[in-house]
Write an enzyme that holds these catalytic residues in place. Structure first.
Site, PDB file in Angstrom:
ATOM      1  N   ASN A 104       0.924  -1.242  -0.076  1.00  0.00           N
ATOM      2  CA  ASN A 104      -0.098  -0.042  -0.030  1.00  0.00           C
ATOM      3  C   ASN A 104       0.767   1.459  -0.118  1.00  0.00           C
ATOM      4  OD1 ASN A 104      -2.617   1.664   0.595  1.00  0.00           O
ATOM      5  ND2 ASN A 104      -1.263   2.221   2.409  1.00  0.00           N
ATOM      6  N   TYR A 170       3.912  10.416 -11.439  1.00  0.00           N
ATOM      7  CA  TYR A 170       2.966   9.656 -10.637  1.00  0.00           C
ATOM      8  C   TYR A 170       2.366   8.476 -11.346  1.00  0.00           C
ATOM      9  CZ  TYR A 170      -0.615   7.796  -7.560  1.00  0.00           C
ATOM     10  OH  TYR A 170      -1.765   6.984  -6.853  1.00  0.00           O
ATOM     11  N   LYS A 174       2.353   4.478 -11.393  1.00  0.00           N
ATOM     12  CA  LYS A 174       1.408   3.319 -11.197  1.00  0.00           C
ATOM     13  C   LYS A 174       1.295   2.546 -12.375  1.00  0.00           C
ATOM     14  CE  LYS A 174       0.370   4.223  -6.956  1.00  0.00           C
ATOM     15  NZ  LYS A 174       0.516   3.128  -5.989  1.00  0.00           N
TER      16      LYS A 174
END
Length: 274
Positions: A104, A170, A174
């Site tokens: 996470n 970012y 991802k």
């Protein structure tokens, strides 16, 4: 909760959650606690970990479930590969047979566009979101292979499916998580190991505050006019995936608030005139 998640499948399971000091990680830890799991809480902020551990203990006691209920904390920066390699030195022996890994830990810094992004921000995001996730996964996947059991749950993002301006780094991290998840899924297809990626859309946590470097007003504007997801919503999907029967693998979950259709397409209620 018992009828939805079949908590018996999670009782006495050992769960390692990174980024567990707040937000999605903390919410997932509390749900696993309610289900009768034992949880290793790992994060950079030790003070936050203590609070989450206390919340887990309270949640387990309130649940009435007799199984599990053991919690331990580890101060860990997943971007520090040496620290990841020494993880078991800081985990009590009774917690080392991990059943479920929840990757996470992750964050975003800034909204600068290509050409204006600082090298330190690039390195920080890749260090945690990609290299850290991979380092922890490598440690646990070998463990899962030896045990012939295990579940890797990676927290990706809709940003890994669809890029947007001001999010190049970012989004790239991802997208890397999604690619890594897909490759790992295929590599362990001949084993009982399960691999899941959960891709949330707009989630209101401290995420946007960090992105805007502490500017709460700017962060609040991200969610204006719609009801975003909250940490609990994503946590429920994490626990739902983990609680499926052993032969069922939820390989990918795209999770959006009802008024979001893509990374950049949302419907927002018009502001009411005063």
């Amino acid at each position: 909760m018992a009828s939805i998640f079949n908590v018996s499948r999670l009782q006495n399971k050992i769960v390692l959650i990174t980024g567990a000091s707040g937000g999605i990680g903390a919410a997932a830890a509390v749900l696993f606690a309610k289900a009768g799991s034992n949880v290793i809480l790992a994060a950079r902020r030790s003070e936050g970990l203590k609070q989450v551990a206390a919340a887990c203990t309270a949640a387990h006691q309130e649940s009435g479930v007799q199984a599990g209920g053991k919690f331990t904390t580890v101060q860990l920066d997943v971007s520090d590969r040496v620290a990841v390699g020494k993880l078991w030195d800081h985990v009590p022996s009774e917690f080392r047979d991990v059943d479920i890994l929840v990757n996470n830990a992750g964050f975003v810094l800034g909204v600068e566009r290509v050409g204006d992004i600082s090298e330190s921000d690039i390195e920080a995001m890749f260090g945690t979101n990609v290299f850290g996730l991979i380092s922890v996964s490598q440690l646990l996947v070998n463990h899962f292979k030896a045990r012939r059991a295990g579940h890797v749950i990676n927290i990706g993002s809709i940003a890994g499916r669809e890029s947007y301006p001001g999010g190049s780094i970012y989004c790239a991290t991802k997208a890397a998580v999604s690619a890594f998840n897909g490759a790992l899924l295929r590599e362990v297809v001949n084993t009982p190991i399960r691999v899941t990626e959960i891709q949330p859309g707009l989630v209101e946590t401290k995420f946007s505050v960090v992105r805007f470097r502490g500017d709460q007003a700017a962060a609040d504007k991200v969610y204006e006019g719609l009801q975003p997801l909250v940490a609990q919503d994503v946590a429920e999907e994490i626990v739902w995936a983990a609680a499926r029967p052993p032969h069922v693998n939820l390989a990918e979950i795209l999770l959006l608030p009802v008024n979001q259709a893509s990374a950049t397409l949302t419907y927002r209620e018009p502001k009411k005139e005063k």
